[in-house]
Scaffold this active site. Structure first.
Site, PDB file in Angstrom:
ATOM      1  N   LYS A   1    -115.454 -12.026  91.517  1.00  0.00           N
ATOM      2  CA  LYS A   1    -114.241 -12.295  91.961  1.00  0.00           C
ATOM      3  C   LYS A   1    -113.449 -13.737  91.402  1.00  0.00           C
ATOM      4  O   LYS A   1    -114.272 -14.123  90.390  1.00  0.00           O
ATOM      5  CB  LYS A   1    -114.372 -12.648  93.423  1.00  0.00           C
ATOM      6  CG  LYS A   1    -114.752 -13.901  93.916  1.00  0.00           C
ATOM      7  CD  LYS A   1    -114.759 -14.074  95.433  1.00  0.00           C
ATOM      8  CE  LYS A   1    -113.308 -14.969  95.878  1.00  0.00           C
ATOM      9  NZ  LYS A   1    -113.646 -16.207  95.979  1.00  0.00           N
TER      10      LYS A   1
ATOM     11  N   ASP B   1    -118.593  -8.892  96.148  1.00  0.00           N
ATOM     12  CA  ASP B   1    -118.039 -10.048  96.942  1.00  0.00           C
ATOM     13  C   ASP B   1    -119.783 -10.590  97.614  1.00  0.00           C
ATOM     14  O   ASP B   1    -120.235  -9.885  98.105  1.00  0.00           O
ATOM     15  CB  ASP B   1    -117.476  -9.222  98.116  1.00  0.00           C
ATOM     16  CG  ASP B   1    -116.979 -10.264  99.113  1.00  0.00           C
ATOM     17  OD1 ASP B   1    -117.746 -10.900  99.553  1.00  0.00           O
ATOM     18  OD2 ASP B   1    -115.632 -10.094  99.606  1.00  0.00           O
ATOM     19  N   HIS B   2    -119.811 -11.790  97.311  1.00  0.00           N
ATOM     20  CA  HIS B   2    -121.335 -12.225  97.446  1.00  0.00           C
ATOM     21  C   HIS B   2    -121.574 -12.259  98.986  1.00  0.00           C
ATOM     22  O   HIS B   2    -122.555 -12.433  99.364  1.00  0.00           O
ATOM     23  CB  HIS B   2    -121.368 -13.429  96.880  1.00  0.00           C
ATOM     24  CG  HIS B   2    -120.770 -14.757  97.485  1.00  0.00           C
ATOM     25  ND1 HIS B   2    -119.404 -14.979  97.232  1.00  0.00           N
ATOM     26  CD2 HIS B   2    -121.378 -15.634  98.318  1.00  0.00           C
ATOM     27  CE1 HIS B   2    -119.303 -16.059  98.098  1.00  0.00           C
ATOM     28  NE2 HIS B   2    -120.465 -16.710  98.543  1.00  0.00           N
TER      29      HIS B   2
ATOM     30  N   GLU C   1    -115.701 -24.549 106.083  1.00  0.00           N
ATOM     31  CA  GLU C   1    -116.697 -25.158 104.999  1.00  0.00           C
ATOM     32  C   GLU C   1    -116.537 -26.832 105.405  1.00  0.00           C
ATOM     33  O   GLU C   1    -115.202 -27.385 105.574  1.00  0.00           O
ATOM     34  CB  GLU C   1    -116.397 -24.965 103.818  1.00  0.00           C
ATOM     35  CG  GLU C   1    -116.481 -23.532 103.562  1.00  0.00           C
ATOM     36  CD  GLU C   1    -116.099 -23.063 102.101  1.00  0.00           C
ATOM     37  OE1 GLU C   1    -117.032 -23.136 101.386  1.00  0.00           O
ATOM     38  OE2 GLU C   1    -114.906 -22.612 101.552  1.00  0.00           O
TER      39      GLU C   1
ATOM     40  N   ASP D   1    -108.458 -17.265  98.038  1.00  0.00           N
ATOM     41  CA  ASP D   1    -109.791 -17.378  97.895  1.00  0.00           C
ATOM     42  C   ASP D   1    -110.702 -16.700  98.772  1.00  0.00           C
ATOM     43  O   ASP D   1    -112.045 -16.276  98.466  1.00  0.00           O
ATOM     44  CB  ASP D   1    -109.905 -18.966  97.842  1.00  0.00           C
ATOM     45  CG  ASP D   1    -111.270 -19.471  97.438  1.00  0.00           C
ATOM     46  OD1 ASP D   1    -112.024 -18.860  96.524  1.00  0.00           O
ATOM     47  OD2 ASP D   1    -112.141 -20.312  98.062  1.00  0.00           O
TER      48      ASP D   1
ATOM     49  N   HIS E   1    -113.780 -12.097 101.378  1.00  0.00           N
ATOM     50  CA  HIS E   1    -114.850 -12.066 102.358  1.00  0.00           C
ATOM     51  C   HIS E   1    -114.485 -11.972 103.959  1.00  0.00           C
ATOM     52  O   HIS E   1    -115.266 -11.422 104.534  1.00  0.00           O
ATOM     53  CB  HIS E   1    -115.455 -13.786 102.483  1.00  0.00           C
ATOM     54  CG  HIS E   1    -115.548 -14.317 101.017  1.00  0.00           C
ATOM     55  ND1 HIS E   1    -116.275 -13.452  99.992  1.00  0.00           N
ATOM     56  CD2 HIS E   1    -115.344 -15.381 100.205  1.00  0.00           C
ATOM     57  CE1 HIS E   1    -116.343 -14.003  98.691  1.00  0.00           C
ATOM     58  NE2 HIS E   1    -116.091 -15.328  98.846  1.00  0.00           N
TER      59      HIS E   1
ATOM     60  N   LYS F   1    -111.455 -25.610 104.457  1.00  0.00           N
ATOM     61  CA  LYS F   1    -112.130 -26.824 103.644  1.00  0.00           C
ATOM     62  C   LYS F   1    -112.122 -28.041 104.266  1.00  0.00           C
ATOM     63  O   LYS F   1    -111.015 -28.158 105.120  1.00  0.00           O
ATOM     64  CB  LYS F   1    -111.600 -27.067 102.234  1.00  0.00           C
ATOM     65  CG  LYS F   1    -111.625 -25.738 101.258  1.00  0.00           C
ATOM     66  CD  LYS F   1    -112.691 -25.752 100.383  1.00  0.00           C
ATOM     67  CE  LYS F   1    -112.747 -24.178  99.314  1.00  0.00           C
ATOM     68  NZ  LYS F   1    -113.916 -23.920  99.237  1.00  0.00           N
TER      69      LYS F   1
END
Ligand code: BG6
Length: 507
Positions: free
Chosen positions: A163, A192-193, A231, A250, A255, A356
């Site tokens: 990505k 997509d991790h 996060e 992002d 995700h 974030k």
């Protein structure tokens, strides 16, 4: 087409060579090579295996091996097993070359042929694009031009694409077009991790291996769903990329939509890649389009100012981060109200948020059930009783809990909220993994279940496009609108308050 492999009875991959473009970068060092090491430890890599790093650095095989050896111990589970590392290290090779240079691809091809002969890798090749996204299409064009992805000799050739997959619908379509001009869809593995995380894969198992939840998994019993990916970190030296992307691009079409699709999808007819991806795709296609005039009521953006970081100390605001414009309009927080227009979910809001510099690191999916139809317990005011909530905790405290009311010990009838709690670590112990093990293993096995199909990626972009357009056209006048360490701007609370609901606490 293969079926999903039971990890406890997994067999090693067949012979293959993995080529990593961008081999000098962070991803190779922190994730890919450690993931290969973990696979090797579980004897899941073929003995006939090799890695070829391709990149601009003037490395020999030896220097490449030394570079990785110097940091591998920091990224693997437990103490480094020297013998195991030696096994993997001797299979590491390097080809120096520029990504746009046809001659370099010719050299790569000759090297792969030699490796096939020396290591018996069988002509099977996994090309992993771990480069910045602007190189994806040019690399694939070079691979096509040099004949490296043709399968006419009987070996398989697959390309893993990292990505971000495009930065809007048009660019994602263009990239799909560029890949499709050279590769068959079945050769493309869009990663997509999040789908490599055990707890994310467990959503499917939880829903479809257990009979008791499915009957209540619908609009009759579920009031709403909250998906949170919070996060604590800021942009961590990635300011240049992040300032051009923002929280929406992002995290959301990739995700968060994966989490949403797994939560909302219908049971697939099998666990084969196409069956699972068809059902996920239907959810993404059923996401109610957000009209430009609705963006203001359905989506909230935020940007952090200075405040408190993870360790309790002061941290600068986003606009003061390295490589971020001093008047940046980029959002570091996004919250949205989504609706899935189908029979199962009509009218059930899916509230999603990510940001974030939140007060805690927390990824969870909370399914909030409707209240009991009639509350006969007068001693406990109905509004004090938290509704039944099923929480799938993705990270960091992986587990699943169910919140319900129970009688508190006392002479009068009083009800308190309690939790039934399952913790992954308590049951299965903790094993550090990079999240890439399953994904690499599956790609080498030819199982695309956990990878994104072209239409799924485009459906994700289609939903967020109107928001990107409106936000791009209208500057956010109130940035920075939350302090680092806060749970986002007040407008995010208002998004739910308008529906008489509240976000779950983050910390
Ligand atoms: C990446 C994003 O895809 O996912 C990052 O680009 C984000 O900005 C990361 O930090 C989060 O992944 P994880 O696995 O730490 O939740």
């Amino acid at each position: 087409m293969t079926t999903r492999t039971d990890p406890f009875h997994a067999t090693p991959t067949g012979p293959n060579a993995m080529v990593i473009f961008g081999a000098g970068g962070d991803l190779t060092m922190r994730k890919l090579v450690p993931a290969l090491y973990h696979l090797a430890r579980h004897k899941l890599l073929s003995n006939d295996f090799a890695v070829v790093g391709f990149g601009g650095r003037d490395y020999s095989d030896e220097v490449f091996r030394d570079h990785l050896a110097s940091c591998i111990a920091d990224h693997v589970d437990g103490e480094l097993d020297r013998d195991l590392w030696a096994w993997l290290s001797e299979r590491l090779h390097y080809v120096q070359g520029k990504l746009g240079n046809g001659a370099a691809f010719g050299r790569l091809g000759s090297r792969l042929d030699r490796i096939d002969a020396e290591r018996r890798t069988g002509g099977n090749r996994l090309f992993y694009l771990a480069t910045p996204p602007e190189f994806f299409a040019p690399i694939v064009a070079q691979l096509g031009g040099s004949g490296l992805v043709s399968e006419s000799d009987g070996g398989w050739r697959r390309v893993v694409v990292e990505k971000p997959f495009g930065h809007d619908l048009a660019s994602a379509q263009a990239l799909n077009g560029a890949l499709g001009g050279v590769l068959r869809e079945s050769q493309v593995y869009r990663i997509d991790h999040y789908l490599g995380k055990e707890t994310v894969q467990n959503i499917l198992v939880f829903r479809f291996a257990n009979g008791i939840f499915e009957p209540v998994w619908n609009r009759r019993y579920i009031d709403h769903v909250q998906i949170t990916v919070a996060e604590q970190l800021g942009v961590e030296g990635r300011g240049r990329y992040y300032d051009g992307a923002g929280a929406l691009r992002d995290m959301v079409p990739n995700h968060i939509f994966q989490l949403l699709a797994l939560t909302a999808m219908e049971p697939p007819v099998s666990f084969e890649a196409e069956a699972v991806r068809n059902e996920k795709g239907k959810v993404l296609q059923a996401l109610q389009p957000i009209a430009p005039e609705e963006v203001i009521t359905r989506a909230v953006r935020g940007q952090y100012g200075s405040g408190t970081g993870a360790d309790g100390g002061g941290v600068p605001g986003y606009r003061a981060e390295a490589s971020v414009a001093a008047d940046s309009e980029t959002e570091t927080f996004v919250a949205m109200k989504l609706l899935v227009d189908n029979w199962r979910w009509a009218g059930v809001p899916f509230y999603v948020r990510t940001g974030k510099r939140m007060p805690a690191r927390l990824t969870e999916i909370a399914i909030q059930f409707k209240r009991a139809p009639f509350m006969m317990f007068r001693e406990t005011a109905v509004e004090q009783l938290a509704p039944n909530t099923l929480v799938m905790r993705i990270q960091p405290d992986e587990g699943i809990s169910l919140h319900f009311g129970a009688k508190m010990p006392s002479a009068t009838l009083q009800i308190g909220g309690v939790d039934m709690d399952f913790s992954y670590t308590d049951y299965f112990g903790r094993m550090r993994s990079t999240g890439y093990e399953t994904l690499l293993y599956d790609a080498m096995k030819g199982d695309a279940t956990l990878f994104q199909r072209a239409d799924n990626v485009e459906a994700g972009w289609r939903t967020v496009s109107p928001i990107l357009d409106v936000w791009g056209a209208l500057p956010a006048r109130d940035f920075a609108n939350y302090a680092a360490g806060d749970a986002g701007p007040s407008a995010a609370d208002e998004l739910l308050a308008r529906d008489g609901r509240r976000w779950r606490a983050l910390a």
